[in-house]
Write a protein that holds these residues in place. Structure first.
Motif, PDB file in Angstrom:
ATOM      1  N   ASN A  63       0.813  -1.069   0.188  1.00  0.00           N
ATOM      2  CA  ASN A  63       0.004  -0.021  -0.017  1.00  0.00           C
ATOM      3  C   ASN A  63       0.838   1.387  -0.091  1.00  0.00           C
ATOM      4  O   ASN A  63       0.378   2.287   0.019  1.00  0.00           O
ATOM      5  CB  ASN A  63      -0.965   0.071   1.277  1.00  0.00           C
ATOM      6  CG  ASN A  63      -1.816  -1.033   1.124  1.00  0.00           C
ATOM      7  OD1 ASN A  63      -2.215  -1.629   0.080  1.00  0.00           O
ATOM      8  ND2 ASN A  63      -2.453  -1.733   2.396  1.00  0.00           N
ATOM      9  N   GLY A  64       2.117   1.209  -0.111  1.00  0.00           N
ATOM     10  CA  GLY A  64       3.122   2.365  -0.235  1.00  0.00           C
ATOM     11  C   GLY A  64       3.787   2.521   1.048  1.00  0.00           C
ATOM     12  O   GLY A  64       4.409   3.626   1.474  1.00  0.00           O
ATOM     13  N   ARG A 186       7.909   8.763   0.035  1.00  0.00           N
ATOM     14  CA  ARG A 186       9.141   7.626  -0.273  1.00  0.00           C
ATOM     15  C   ARG A 186       9.227   6.899   1.268  1.00  0.00           C
ATOM     16  O   ARG A 186       9.728   7.406   2.023  1.00  0.00           O
ATOM     17  CB  ARG A 186      10.316   8.347  -0.458  1.00  0.00           C
ATOM     18  CG  ARG A 186      11.438   7.466  -0.638  1.00  0.00           C
ATOM     19  CD  ARG A 186      11.319   6.417  -1.691  1.00  0.00           C
ATOM     20  NE  ARG A 186      12.662   5.664  -1.939  1.00  0.00           N
ATOM     21  CZ  ARG A 186      13.213   4.911  -1.594  1.00  0.00           C
ATOM     22  NH1 ARG A 186      12.858   4.588  -0.384  1.00  0.00           N
ATOM     23  NH2 ARG A 186      14.536   4.444  -1.748  1.00  0.00           N
ATOM     24  N   PRO A 187       8.955   5.535   1.148  1.00  0.00           N
ATOM     25  CA  PRO A 187       9.048   4.721   2.489  1.00  0.00           C
ATOM     26  C   PRO A 187      10.443   4.561   2.611  1.00  0.00           C
ATOM     27  O   PRO A 187      11.334   4.348   1.674  1.00  0.00           O
ATOM     28  CB  PRO A 187       8.195   3.625   1.881  1.00  0.00           C
ATOM     29  CG  PRO A 187       7.196   3.831   0.881  1.00  0.00           C
ATOM     30  CD  PRO A 187       8.283   4.863   0.232  1.00  0.00           C
ATOM     31  N   LEU A 188      10.850   4.652   3.993  1.00  0.00           N
ATOM     32  CA  LEU A 188      12.157   4.429   4.368  1.00  0.00           C
ATOM     33  C   LEU A 188      12.267   3.524   5.475  1.00  0.00           C
ATOM     34  O   LEU A 188      11.246   3.215   6.078  1.00  0.00           O
ATOM     35  CB  LEU A 188      12.933   5.573   4.819  1.00  0.00           C
ATOM     36  CG  LEU A 188      12.888   6.759   3.904  1.00  0.00           C
ATOM     37  CD1 LEU A 188      13.509   8.003   4.619  1.00  0.00           C
ATOM     38  CD2 LEU A 188      13.814   6.475   2.592  1.00  0.00           C
ATOM     39  N   VAL A 455       0.390  11.385   5.182  1.00  0.00           N
ATOM     40  CA  VAL A 455       0.102  10.185   5.072  1.00  0.00           C
ATOM     41  C   VAL A 455      -1.527   9.985   4.695  1.00  0.00           C
ATOM     42  O   VAL A 455      -1.593   9.078   4.003  1.00  0.00           O
ATOM     43  CB  VAL A 455       0.036   9.472   6.490  1.00  0.00           C
ATOM     44  CG1 VAL A 455      -0.592   8.159   6.807  1.00  0.00           C
ATOM     45  CG2 VAL A 455       1.413   9.427   6.975  1.00  0.00           C
ATOM     46  N   LEU A 456      -2.150  11.044   4.984  1.00  0.00           N
ATOM     47  CA  LEU A 456      -3.683  10.715   4.637  1.00  0.00           C
ATOM     48  C   LEU A 456      -3.841  10.642   3.255  1.00  0.00           C
ATOM     49  O   LEU A 456      -4.827   9.819   2.808  1.00  0.00           O
ATOM     50  CB  LEU A 456      -4.306  12.122   5.251  1.00  0.00           C
ATOM     51  CG  LEU A 456      -4.406  12.229   6.705  1.00  0.00           C
ATOM     52  CD1 LEU A 456      -4.790  13.565   7.222  1.00  0.00           C
ATOM     53  CD2 LEU A 456      -5.057  10.870   7.309  1.00  0.00           C
TER      54      LEU A 456
END
Length: 488
Positions: A63-64, A186-188, A455-456
């Motif tokens: 889901n990102g 960008r997920p970390l 996030v939303l």
């Protein structure tokens, strides 16, 4: 039977019914009431955990989401649940005898020997050690002399509680800073965040941490503190619990010169119109204070509010005239006016930092005078306070703080309104404590709102001004409806 006899008989039966109604039950509380209390308390403690699990589950990689996102939100859920349990089952039961569930069920925990409160430590360990503790009906306990513990009102105890509150706010602020650096489009992973902060070598993730999230986090820290303190000062000087920077026309002044710079010079970047925004806020403050001082009033609270409203409406009309006449100015202005900390680099942070620092120092230095002004002009004057000088220092501090914050990020609403009320509920009306609390709360609230905006609507982003409006709107309604909350 005579009328007199009927009256005596009715009185006798009424007395019997009243005596039966007032009978105080003895013995422990019914199991049904205790089960209801336990269910409510368990649900209250479990709610953050359940909500946190749902959020973490929604942040799967598919889901990102990222590892850092899940760790941050999971930790927030657990810490919230623990804090809620300690407050509800420890502090409340130990001091008042009742948790939220026990209050709903009408039962109360007390010491079997003293018939008084059991204390915080015993309340927290009540599930393991029940010796000397009994749960009875609230009515029974009150009738037998149960008296809740009153907070220690000694100056040393009050000071200690306030210092502990500052430490708790600092811990929350540190956590918010970590979340701001770790969470984004960008997920970390946790390792990537740590590498970007402590051992950056120019990788893609290091660039994200160092040049994008780091600067906006620092800017949110100082801007949130500036807006929180400015709101506290504005409410204090105007004696208006619903006042913020918009009431004194500062936002309108900044907006007018920003639009003017866009129209005349085609400026589009924040670094280009930064000084125009600051000059507009400064110009508006001079006009407002000058108008409110006409007639020797020295900038009275009513004069400041009326002059600020007049200046704000006039400058808003001029701003609207420009953006209606020029489409390019409208396109640039609508991105600035919503309020955001995104897209600002360290150059803007270092530019506004000196003004915010000076404004904070002036605010701290002016807190004794503001405390005296809260007693009324006549009382403050009789105690030797220079009212005009105190207001001039306050207006300068407000101008520096609001002008710098608005110039850097645009007009961000509701922090100056919401934060002082939250701080006042904790510290009381003493501005020597209210100003530091407002600074920390303002920084934390702005950081949290910025993180939520990322996030939303991921992979998009909601500007922080929009998120704060969603938070501040219901709070504003509560302020209007609850007089106790809005009283200064």
């Amino acid at each position: 039977m005579t009328a007199h006899g009927l009256a005596d008989g009715s009185t006798s039966r009424l007395s019997e019914r009243r005596a039966g109604y007032d009978d105080i039950p003895e013995g422990p509380a019914p199991m049904r009431s205790r089960a209801l209390a336990w269910t409510v308390d368990a649900g209250l403690t479990a709610a953050p955990v359940v909500l946190g699990w749902l959020v973490v589950d929604s942040l799967r990689d598919a889901n990102g989401g990222g590892q850092a996102d899940r760790w941050i939100f999971g930790a927030v859920a657990l810490v919230t649940a623990v804090a809620l349990a300690v407050w509800n089952l420890g502090l409340r039961v130990g001091g008042t005898g009742q948790s939220t569930g026990m209050r709903w069920a009408g039962v109360l925990a007390r010491d079997t020997g003293t018939l008084g409160p059991i204390g915080r430590d015993r309340a927290l360990l009540r599930a393991l050690r029940r010796d000397g503790i009994e749960v009875v009906r609230e009515k029974t306990a009150r009738a037998e002399g149960f008296t809740p513990h009153e907070p220690d009102g000694a100056p040393a105890a009050v000071r200690r509680r306030r210092l502990l509150g500052l430490l708790a706010l600092l811990a929350i602020l540190v956590f918010a800073v970590v979340a701001s650096v770790a969470i984004g489009a960008r997920p970390l992973t946790i390792a990537e965040v740590a590498h970007g902060v402590f051992a950056a070598d120019g990788s893609q993730t290091d660039v994200i941490v160092q040049t994008l999230r780091g600067p906006r986090t620092l800017l949110a820290l100082v801007v949130g503190a500036a807006l929180g303190v400015a709101g506290a000062l504005i409410q204090g000087f105007t004696r208006n619990p619903l006042a913020d920077a918009g009431l004194l026309g500062l936002n309108a002044g900044a907006a007018f010169l920003v639009v003017l710079s866009m129209y005349l010079f085609s400026f589009t970047a924040p670094s280009q119109y930064l000084w125009f925004a600051f000059a507009g806020a400064f110009f508006a403050s001079i006009v407002v204070f000058g108008l409110s001082s006409i007639g020797g009033g020295g900038g009275s609270p009513l004069g400041l509010a009326l002059a600020g409203a007049a200046v704000a409406f006039s400058l808003q009309a001029l701003t609207q005239a420009i953006i209606v006449l020029d489409q390019n100015s409208l396109d640039s202005y609508r991105f600035w006016v919503v309020g955001s900390v995104a897209g600002r680099g360290l150059d803007i942070f270092w530019t506004v930092l000196p003004f915010i620092v000076v404004g904070l120092l002036l605010a701290l230095a002016g807190t004794p005078g503001l405390n005296l002004l809260g007693l009324g002009d006549d009382v403050a004057r009789s105690l030797g306070s220079n009212i005009v000088f105190s207001r001039i220092v306050g207006v300068v501090a407000i101008t520096l703080l609001t002008g710098a914050a608005t110039a850097a990020c645009g007009p961000i609403a509701f922090i100056g309104l919401v934060v002082p009320h939250i701080a006042r509920a904790i510290t009381g009306p003493d501005y020597r404590w209210l100003v530091p609390y407002s600074a920390l709360l303002g920084s934390a609230l702005l950081l949290v709102a910025d993180v939520l905006g990322r996030v939303l609507v991921r992979p998009g982003e909601l500007q922080v001004g929009i998120v704060l409006a969603l938070i501040g709107g219901p709070f504003f309604v509560a302020l209007v409806r609850r007089r106790k909350l809005v009283s200064l």
